[in-house]
Write a protein that holds these residues in place. Sequence first.
Motif, mmCIF file in Angstrom:
data_model
loop_
_atom_site.group_PDB
_atom_site.id
_atom_site.type_symbol
_atom_site.label_atom_id
_atom_site.label_comp_id
_atom_site.label_asym_id
_atom_site.label_seq_id
_atom_site.Cartn_x
_atom_site.Cartn_y
_atom_site.Cartn_z
ATOM 1 N N THR A 41 101.900 27.047 -105.920
ATOM 2 C CA THR A 41 100.495 26.939 -106.325
ATOM 3 C C THR A 41 100.251 25.637 -107.088
ATOM 4 N N PHE B 70 100.210 22.922 -104.563
ATOM 5 C CA PHE B 70 98.966 23.036 -103.775
ATOM 6 C C PHE B 70 97.783 22.429 -104.540
ATOM 7 N N CYS C 116 96.195 24.140 -97.117
ATOM 8 C CA CYS C 116 95.969 25.564 -97.366
ATOM 9 C C CYS C 116 96.804 26.425 -96.408
ATOM 10 N N TYR D 217 100.406 26.253 -97.507
ATOM 11 C CA TYR D 217 100.528 26.950 -98.796
ATOM 12 C C TYR D 217 100.526 28.472 -98.597
ATOM 13 N N LEU D 218 99.566 28.953 -97.792
ATOM 14 C CA LEU D 218 99.459 30.404 -97.595
ATOM 15 C C LEU D 218 100.681 30.974 -96.868
ATOM 16 N N PHE E 288 97.490 34.836 -90.176
ATOM 17 C CA PHE E 288 96.670 35.148 -91.351
ATOM 18 C C PHE E 288 96.286 33.875 -92.095
ATOM 19 N N LEU F 168 92.488 32.648 -92.483
ATOM 20 C CA LEU F 168 91.939 32.636 -93.846
ATOM 21 C C LEU F 168 91.557 31.224 -94.298
ATOM 22 N N SER G 243 87.791 30.359 -95.254
ATOM 23 C CA SER G 243 87.509 29.902 -96.632
ATOM 24 C C SER G 243 86.840 28.536 -96.606
ATOM 25 N N PHE H 163 83.024 28.294 -98.015
ATOM 26 C CA PHE H 163 82.830 27.583 -99.282
ATOM 27 C C PHE H 163 82.133 26.234 -99.112
ATOM 28 N N LEU I 120 95.293 36.243 -100.546
ATOM 29 C CA LEU I 120 93.836 36.021 -100.435
ATOM 30 C C LEU I 120 93.197 35.874 -101.815
ATOM 31 N N LEU J 185 94.656 35.064 -104.629
ATOM 32 C CA LEU J 185 95.147 33.841 -105.277
ATOM 33 C C LEU J 185 94.343 32.624 -104.795
ATOM 34 N N LEU J 186 94.124 32.574 -103.476
ATOM 35 C CA LEU J 186 93.352 31.452 -102.919
ATOM 36 C C LEU J 186 91.905 31.482 -103.427
ATOM 37 N N PHE J 187 91.293 32.690 -103.453
ATOM 38 C CA PHE J 187 89.910 32.821 -103.914
ATOM 39 C C PHE J 187 89.782 32.473 -105.402
#
Lengths: 156, 495
Positions: free
Chosen positions: A93, A96, A111, A114-115, A135, A139, A143, A147, B392, B394-396
């Motif tokens: 994190t 990231f 992202c 990272y995910l 996933f 995601l 996102s 956003f 999810l 954590l990202l949000f």
Amino acid sequence: MTEINPKFEIIICSLLIILSVIVIYFSLDIPESDYEPLGSAALPISLSIIMIIFSILIMSNSLIKLRKERGGKFQEINYKPKYLNAVGVFLSTIIFISILENKILHFLPTCIIYLILVCFMIDPKKEKLPWFISFSVILSFISFYVFTKFFYVDLT
Amino acid sequence: MENLINSLLYLTNFWPFFLLFFGVTLGILVGSIPGLTTTMLITLTLPLTFFMDSVNAITLLIGMYVGGISGSQIAAILLRMPGTPASIMTTFDGYPMAQKGLAARALGIGITSSFIGGIVSWIFLAVLSPPLAKLALTFGPWEYFTMVLMALVMLSSLTEGSMTKALMAACFGMMVHLPGIDPSLGQLRLTFGFEALESGIGLMPVLIGAFAINQIFKDIIEIEKIPKKVIIKKSKFLIKLDDLKKHYINFLRSSIIGTWIGLLPGIGANIAAMISYSITKNVSKTPEKFGTGHEPGVVAAETANNASIGGALIPLITMGIPGSLVEAILIGALIIHNLEPGPLLFTNNPEIAYGVISAYLIGNIIMFGILIFSVFHIAKLLFVPRVYLLSLILLFCIIGVYAVSNNFFDVWVMMFFGIIGFLMEKFKMPLGPFVIGFVLSPIAEIQLRSGLMASEGSLAPMFLRPFAVTFLIITFLSLLWPVYLKLKKQNNTNK
């Protein structure tokens, strides 16, 4: 109910005392007001003194506990804690956020990677990797779209 | 009365009703996701309302507000991550209930409590707003300061575990709020040479860090401990008449507390929930059950936080005084539409004043309907494998905190307070008093300093004003309460 290791309590209290001393030291530099009775430094100094008193109280209790229960076992757990996984996710994190802050890579690839890493570190099973990749890709795209288009967040 | 009926009828038209419905739905969705807040949603929607009719604009925003506060209980109950600060107290009993397989029951109780709190506070809003607002406005700085003191001490004394650590947590929370511009004199303090600290440490990164980030990492560490499935018994979801009878005093008390606290400027839904929870625990015959998944805890928190919205709207429409950040944004919305917030609103623009009152009522009814019909779909969040949910969230959290200010400093602050929150819990230092201390610190400081300036440095008015002295007595009794309980326990053991 699990007991806390007194050594841990002593370390935390010592850190809080150091923090309070730093706050007092920097508060002494704040100029006094001519027309206001309290001034800007009053609250930081009062709070720091209270913190020091409370820390000393807890520390003394911990020292007594430490003498009484020398060599005792304080933490009882009935599961295998995954500290390394958590540290891995935490470090990922940090990397990231640093990449995004310094704009080294675009949000989307960063992202996705990272995910995938986070998912794999939380649940390290190779057979789940295709699911993690799917996933992460979905995601990340959702996102990014939501956003940037709806909330006008700069995710470049 | 005629204005109110006309306003209610207006909201039954397609566009206003659609906007209200849309606002409530969006509010619930955003409020339920930790990291996304009602404040952020309303702030980002504000520029869009510029192109709308004033009544429709305010209707949409009120819908978001009601939905956001109510929706935040979902994450609080299912994940122990309050969507907004308003649901911090809901986590205390809602999450343990979910852990016991009573997630549906906790949600049912929470939704019903939110609805009842909303309706009762609407009655206050519609009928009693002028006299209540007048009374609250007689409060001076000493009343506010002693009330904050009372809130902090009450919370610390009633928190599970060591009171010393709880008080320490509250002081630590207050200390964290100190860096930045001094609220009274406007001079910089405790920035340690960091430019980023000049604007202070924001509530959002601290809150998300201490609660959400901390929880995510705790869940990762304890991933084997987390139950894979939570049994949701739908039969226990809908609240029966017996339940209403069982909790009616709690509903009523928490609604009144919520409305009253909401009415006071600067003290929002989180404090309303906290005070209501503390009082309910205090008067309960089984206070030891609170924090272990006890229904009255969820009732007290959820009734009061929703009721506080109605209370907060009273000074907003009658005096133009914001009760919290969201109300301040709502005042901004009125100004954007060339409207003058304050007493003149009822005379010059009754459609707006009554529009707020009506939107609040219908918004609550819509919120109840949406949550009753959709909460099981949202409850499926628990069945999603933790690995996906944690990634999810954590990202949000990261994007959500960044989105509020478009500033990475806040993201680092969030991560830092994630560690602090984690260490605090390991140290058994409760997070509730820490966050409340952080929120109330500026109010306490400003009010104390204003009071001292007015009294030329004398503390005497604090002991001479009836409300202030009452709050002080309650503070003192709260300090003695754990000592009394301990002595009582010792006596019982000796017997």
